[in-house]
Scaffold this active site. Structure first.
Site, PDB file in Angstrom:
ATOM      1  N   GLU B  60       9.941 -49.476   8.173  1.00  0.00           N
ATOM      2  CA  GLU B  60      11.278 -50.076   8.238  1.00  0.00           C
ATOM      3  C   GLU B  60      11.794 -50.202   9.660  1.00  0.00           C
ATOM      4  OE1 GLU B  60      10.315 -47.964   5.915  1.00  0.00           O
ATOM      5  OE2 GLU B  60      10.562 -49.174   4.096  1.00  0.00           O
ATOM      6  N   HIS B 129      16.746 -45.489  -5.719  1.00  0.00           N
ATOM      7  CA  HIS B 129      16.777 -46.944  -5.911  1.00  0.00           C
ATOM      8  C   HIS B 129      18.164 -47.385  -6.336  1.00  0.00           C
ATOM      9  CE1 HIS B 129      12.448 -46.021  -6.281  1.00  0.00           C
ATOM     10  NE2 HIS B 129      12.252 -47.241  -5.803  1.00  0.00           N
TER      11      HIS B 129
END
Ligand SMILES: Cc1ncc(C[n+]2csc(CCOP(=O)(O)OP(=O)(O)O)c2C)c(N)n1
Ligand SMILES: [Mg+2]
Lengths: 337, 327
Positions: B60, B129
């Protein structure tokens, strides 16, 4: 035609003028560094992070850069590099003293954060290792724009090679075989931590294998060795043949910064041994031995450089500060309200 | 005007913007061949090719850092973080690099990137999530934080974000992707960053919200209307910079303010809005400013009852609105 009996600089395609100018840059960088230490002790400069000892690594790299065309992402150690690329002693002093006309940051960043869009020197943070992903990103952009014959050089210390972002930058460059040259200025310490506690291998260059690129070890105090490696790597990159990791083995001749006391972690003998290998003395000797510079010319050069640094110091001290009201300038390009 | 889902609107924005401007590239995990795990970038690879639609490794910091580098060379990159929950490794790049590049170079360099990230709970995503992470980004200047709630805004704000001269973090609520539809203009349609939208006009109290919660607040407002309570619902759309003018004007009109967000209460965006109102609209207030957010746990846990208890819903919001109206 060049032959193998020619002196090294001829074989490397370096002209006498380039060599003399290069030596002058090295001496100017050392003199500026010395002056900043003096100014910091006198309370006239807040911060200095040294480049002393790294000059050959940096000049050798600078010679391989097409200035204003290739991108360079330096780190705080790279004063001699940015001077070789075109920043003057005055530019450096304005930066060190945080003046309005500091070309690197307008007085926003502490000394060592060199930047110039004109020279394609990219502004960095202080966050060690965070800039190599930018090098990969710039190089990835060349594919979208279809540009060829252009490269990026990113520089860092061996300590930075433990950072996650460093690993990510080399990973991307390796995956896409991007035109990036990664240069490690390995001075064997990250502030006080010795290499054996920060790098799990003897040579940082061996890490290159894991990223799908060649790794090259050079004597970082030998400007010709560094140039040969950097030139080859930059040529390879510009020719679309992919990235390279170069490790310059060197040593910093002063503490990390004026806030550091290196007596706690390095012996006087170790420092003395490296002083004997001072890259500037070594380069001077080459020029004198090859009749490219006489001792008097060298003395004159030293005098001129000292005068130039004197003048830069005075001019920077007399230069205006940023206005307090400019504190909030350049937070945004435009505020879309 | 075509009727699109929120997800189709995102895709339409990327497609139309990329077709109009060569400088735009898209990068992230699974964005190219697969078209994104939510299919937000589906079809872009076929249309624009592998140099502009780039599958990235699971890194990321590199996804954002490479976007920064590409922007330095003049491109307009749109980076995707697969789930907002995984934005943490990129935070140094977003806050220390992207946000500060213009400032630290005294305006010499700039960083016009967009970082898109699906966020939010209610889809059984559990702790990793379903997070709401917007408050981590609203306290740093130099970046803008955008959270659309309608398909039209998803497209109009994303196109504006791509062409904004500064970094924009763009949060898309996962539950909205397929659950809402609406008219979305074709082509280069833009909505302004930094302007809230009055979704329902009313005189009795003001509700400030964003993302999925705007829809819940509107449902709650209709329930209250049946009882004669007329609520104003404001969709903030941009969390940084906040549309102070619209917020304060609404409070001046209604005298009552409730801030509703899916994020946890402590340190959330609601605190900043409450402070803004307390400082600048105190004389207009007929009741204390109220905040309604998730309990202070990390995100919605997995088990159905835990998730339901964590999440706000129209009933919880309606109850808070009634309470405030009755003060
Ligand atoms: C991410 C981060 N952690 C810590 C620091 C503090 N710090 C500044 S320089 C330095 C040592 C870096 O060593 P190395 O990469 O070998 O470069 P050198 O200074 O030796 O040239 C540290 C720990 C920092 N600037 N950034
Ligand atoms: Mg080091």
């Amino acid at each position: 035609m060049e032959s193998k009996d020619d002196p090294l600089h001829i074989r490397l395609g370096l002209s006498p003028e380039q060599l003399v100018a290069g030596l002058r840059t090295m001496i100017t960088a050392r003199e500026t560094d010395d002056r900043l230490w003096l100014l910091s002790r006198q309370g006239r400069a807040h911060f200095v992070v040294t480049s002393a000892g790294h000059e050959a690594s940096q000049l050798g790299c600078a010679w391989a850069i097409h200035i204003g065309h290739d991108y360079v992402i330096p780190y705080y150690r790279d004063m001699a590099l940015v001077m070789a690329l075109g920043q003057s002693p005055l530019d450096i002093m304005l930066h060190a003293m945080g003046r309005r006309d500091d070309p690197s940051s307008g007085g926003r960043q502490m000394f060592g954060h060199f930047s110039s869009r004109r020279l394609r020197i990219v502004s960095g943070s202080s966050s060690v290792g965070s800039h190599l992903v930018h090098a990969a990103g710039i190089a990835l952009a060349f594919r979208a724009t279809g540009e060829r014959d252009i490269a990026v050089m990113g520089l860092f210390g061996e300590g930075a090679t433990a950072e996650g972002a460093w690993h990510e930058g080399l990973t991307i460059a390796g995956i896409h075989q991007l035109p990036v040259v990664f240069v490690c200025e390995n001075n064997q310490y990250a502030i006080s931590v010795p290499q054996r506690h920060e790098v799990p291998v003897e040579d940082v260059a061996t890490k290159a294998t894991g990223y799908g690129m060649p790794g090259v070890v050079v004597d970082g105090n030998d400007v010709f060795a560094v140039y040969a490696a950097a030139r080859q790597a930059m040529d390879r990159a510009r020719a679309g043949e992919g990235p390279t990791l170069i490790e310059c083995k060197t040593y910093r001749l002063r503490p990390h910064s004026n806030a550091d006391d290196d007596r706690k972690y390095r012996s006087a003998e170790e420092i003395e041994a490296w002083r004997a290998r001072d890259p500037i003395l070594r380069f001077e000797r080459y020029l004198i031995d090859h009749g490219l510079l006489g001792p008097e010319q060298l003395e004159a050069m030293r005098r001129e450089v000292r005068a130039e640094v004197d003048a830069a110091t005075d001019a920077a001290e007399a230069a205006p500060w940023p206005l307090p009201d400019s504190l909030t300038d350049h937070l945004y390009g435009s505020v879309s309200r | 005007m075509p009727v699109l889902t929120f997800l189709e609107a995102i895709r339409s924005a990327l497609h139309d913007a990329m077709a109009a401007d060569q400088r735009i590239i898209v990068l992230g995990e699974d964005v190219a061949v697969k078209g994104g795990v939510f299919l937000a970038t589906d079809g872009l690879l076929a249309r624009f090719g592998e140099h502009r639609v780039i599958d990235m490794p699971i890194a990321e910091a590199a996804i954002v850092g490479v976007a920064i580098g590409a922007a330095i060379h003049g491109l307009l990159p749109v980076a995707e973080i697969q789930f907002a929950d995984y934005i943490y490794p990129a935070i140094d790049q977003i806050l220390n690099e992207a946000a500060r590049l213009r400032y630290r170079s005294n305006g010499d360099w700039s960083c016009p990137i967009v970082v898109r990230a699906p966020f939010g709970a209610g889809i059984h995503g559990a702790l990793y999530h379903s997070q709401s992470v917007e408050a981590l980004f609203t306290s740093t200047p130099g970046i803008k934080v955008v959270v659309p709630s309608t398909p039209a805004d998803a497209k109009g704000l994303l196109i504006t974000a791509i062409h904004d001269p500064d970094p924009v973090v763009f949060f898309e609520h996962k539950q909205l992707y397929r659950s809402v539809r609406g008219d979305v203009p074709d082509g280069m349609y833009r909505e302004p960053i930094g302007k809230a939208a009055v979704r329902r006009s009313g005189d009795d109290l003001s509700v400030f919200s964003y993302g999925l919660m705007v829809h819940y607040a509107l449902t709650a407002a209709e329930q209250l209307a049946a009882d004669g309570i007329d609520a104003e619902v404001i969709d903030l759309r941009t969390l940084a910079p906040l549309d102070r003018h619209t917020i304060l004007a609404s409070v001046a009109k209604t005298g009552r303010a409730l801030i509703v967000h899916e994020d946890t209460l402590t340190g959330g965006v609601g605190g900043e809005i409450a402070a803004l109102i307390a400082e600048h609209a105190f004389e207009y207030l007929d009741a204390p400013v109220r905040r309604l957010g998730a309990p202070d746990v990390f995100a919605a846990p997995f088990a159905d009852p835990l998730e339901a208890h964590f999440m706000l819903n129209p009933q919880k919001i309606a109850a808070a609105m009634r309470d405030l109206a009755a003060y």
